[in-house]
Design an enzyme around this catalytic site. Structure first.
Site, short mmCIF file in Angstrom:
data_model
loop_
_atom_site.label_atom_id
_atom_site.label_comp_id
_atom_site.label_asym_id
_atom_site.label_seq_id
_atom_site.Cartn_x
_atom_site.Cartn_y
_atom_site.Cartn_z
N CYS A 272 0.87 -1.18 0.00
CA CYS A 272 0.00 0.00 0.00
C CYS A 272 0.90 1.22 0.00
CB CYS A 272 -0.92 -0.01 1.21
SG CYS A 272 -1.77 -1.58 1.51
N GLY A 276 4.21 7.33 -1.13
CA GLY A 276 5.53 6.93 -1.61
C GLY A 276 6.68 7.12 -0.67
N GLY A 277 6.46 7.67 0.52
CA GLY A 277 7.56 7.94 1.43
C GLY A 277 8.34 6.71 1.86
N LYS A 278 7.63 5.62 2.15
CA LYS A 278 8.32 4.41 2.59
C LYS A 278 9.02 3.72 1.42
CE LYS A 278 5.54 3.63 6.73
NZ LYS A 278 4.71 4.84 6.62
N GLU A 295 -0.16 0.36 -5.57
CA GLU A 295 -1.25 1.23 -5.11
C GLU A 295 -2.43 1.08 -6.06
OE1 GLU A 295 -3.77 3.07 -3.30
OE2 GLU A 295 -1.81 3.12 -2.31
N ASP A 322 8.99 -1.53 -9.91
CA ASP A 322 7.79 -1.90 -10.66
C ASP A 322 6.58 -1.31 -9.94
OD1 ASP A 322 6.00 -3.02 -12.39
OD2 ASP A 322 6.18 -5.06 -11.61
N ASP A 345 1.74 -1.36 4.84
CA ASP A 345 1.43 -0.09 5.51
C ASP A 345 -0.06 0.13 5.30
OD1 ASP A 345 1.68 2.31 6.80
OD2 ASP A 345 2.49 3.38 5.09
N CYS A 399 -0.95 3.87 11.34
CA CYS A 399 -0.68 5.14 12.01
C CYS A 399 -1.86 5.50 12.92
CB CYS A 399 -0.40 6.25 11.02
SG CYS A 399 -1.63 6.44 9.72
#
Length: 472
Positions: A272, A276-278, A295, A322, A345, A399
């Site tokens: 998930c 895109g941070g992780k 996603e 990918d 996530d 979170c």
């Protein structure tokens, strides 16, 4: 018509001018004026059955549509960002802010939050749910949730750090989080929970004072204020052909990435991934084989692609990344026993985001949707355990402070897998990881399967829950 289009049409209908007028005369908790501002309702009237029926239809659709996609809100405010996956969220990630501003008193820190007032309806819900669970600690956690969250700065190892950025880091007295915790230059060791079986070590390499490099062997360079002070940074605009030099996100978002323990030549799935941070942090940690950044939601997938293109060289994107749009629950069927590491996530109720919901009907729907989230999250985690190969690992993260979305999801999946799977799943003890970060984060001591970063005014990171499973 696709399900996401139907969903969007239903949102448009519910919040059309006609439906707002209808709801304003029937709302049990409040009425919406023409400017959509909530006012208390003095009567005990009920929502008319057609609207109530449609509302239930939307809730059902949002809860059962593409399971790895975030559940959208029904209000006009922040329609696409209801349940942020990383997360923080936890996905709590952000792409930037305005000018620089340093920490002040608590009152100034709350004022910095753009004058937003937390929803009393949500606060009351939190008081009932979290007050019972956290007891005397809840008042401190509650105050932190209403204060501005902290952001750190992830330097992009694929880009050149300008003298302007270097000067900014020095003037704000920011330090690498690994130097603050005195863990640079030594390995962090993981091991299985002693009650779960034989002990096994995993290494996370960090080199002290690692220099900026365009090689993917470079380690994470994540900067925060050593006293957990709030520092704001200029927003970076995307320039075609030019990579951004830093990404802003909560420091707690690093912990699931570190727990995943990516090694050279690993095949990794970020199930998930938006915004895109992780995925960005994963690409900074090791020279692994292939990252599948997934996603399913079309709008959020565009955000994911934009983020990756703004930070990662095209040759890396072409050969080692990918980007897919598969519903998370289908990985167990499409790619069974394929990946070395999987990060889930998961979509969650995202306490910080929900606290500032302005639309009363939207908040009511969120409460309804929240009941369905554990089922969704368990489905994603089960899919990840099927998709990872024997010997591989899965990290589950949210979170939220919600015990139902954290430890209880882990417990239900472990019970189901033990009954219905030939594979053996064991919980990895992450205490050694969290002990390295005690100088920065406050951890909940009562979790059973994972670790939970608790927000406090003196360390306003999180909430961030993460747990690790290994498949045999």
């Amino acid at each position: 018509m696709g399900s996401w289009k139907i969903q969007r049409k239903l949102h448009e209908y519910i919040y059309s001018a006609t439906s707002r007028r209808l709801l304003s005369t029937t709302c049990k908790y409040g009425v919406l004026t023409t400017d959509s501002s909530p006012k208390l309702c003095t009567g005990n009237t009920r929502i008319n059955s057609p609207v109530k029926s449609l509302k239930k239809t939307v809730v059902k659709l949002l809860s059962t549509d593409s399971l790895a996609a975030p559940i959208h809100p029904s209000g006009q405010q922040n329609v696409r960002d209801r349940f942020k996956t990383g997360q923080n969220g936890s996905n709590t990630e952000t792409v930037g802010s305005e000018d620089v501003n340093t920490l002040g008193p608590v009152e100034e820190r709350r004022e910095f939050k753009h004058g937003r007032v937390p929803s009393q309806l949500v606060l009351d819900h939190f008081d009932r749910q979290y007050g019972r669970h956290f007891g005397s600690e809840w008042s401190d956690i509650r105050a932190a949730l209403m204060a501005p969250k902290l952001n750190g700065l992830l330097l992009n190892n694929f880009a050149n750090v300008s003298s302007k950025v270097a000067t900014m880091l020095k003037e704000r007295r920011l330090q690498n989080i690994f130097d603050i915790c005195n863990i640079s230059g030594k390995n962090m060791q993981f091991h299985l929970n002693e009650a779960d079986g034989a002990e096994k070590d995993f290494d996370l390499p960090f080199e002290r004072n690692c220099k900026n490099s365009k090689d993917t062997d470079a380690n994470l360079q994540f900067y925060i204020h050593p006293e957990n002070r709030h520092v704001r940074f200029p927003k970076l605009k995307h320039v075609p052909g030019q990579l951004k030099s830093y990404f802003l996100q909560g420091a707690a978002s690093l912990l699931p990435v570190l727990a995943l323990d990516v090694q050279q030549d690993d095949s990794v799935l970020d199930m998930c991934a938006a915004p895109g941070g992780k995925s960005l942090a994963l690409l900074q940690t090791a020279k692994f084989g292939l990252l599948t950044s997934n996603e399913p939601d079309l709008w959020r997938k565009r955000r994911l692609v934009d983020t990756l293109q703004s930070f990662i060289p095209q040759e890396i994107l072409d050969t080692r990344v990918d980007v897919t749009k598969l519903s998370g629950v289908h990985f167990q069927d499409v790619t069974p026993n394929i990946f070395d590491k999987v990060l889930v996530d998961a979509p969650c109720s995202n306490d910080r985001s929900w606290l500032y919901s302005k639309n009363i009907i939207g908040m009511q729907m969120r409460m309804e949707d929240r009941r369905h989230l554990p089922e969704l999250q368990a489905s994603l985690l089960r899919s990840a355990l099927h998709a990872v190969k024997p010997g591989g690992s899965v990290v589950y993260a949210t979170c939220t402070l919600s015990q139902q979305e954290n430890d209880e999801v882990m417990e239900s999946v472990l019970k189901q897998v033990s009954k219905n799977s030939k594979s053996r799943i064991e919980v990895i003890n992450l205490n050694n990881l969290t002990e390295n970060f005690q100088k920065v984060f406050r951890f909940d001591s009562l979790t059973r399967y994972g670790q939970l970063v608790l927000p406090y005014l003196d360390a306003n990171w999180g909430p961030m829950y993460f747990a690790k499973l290994k498949k045999y």
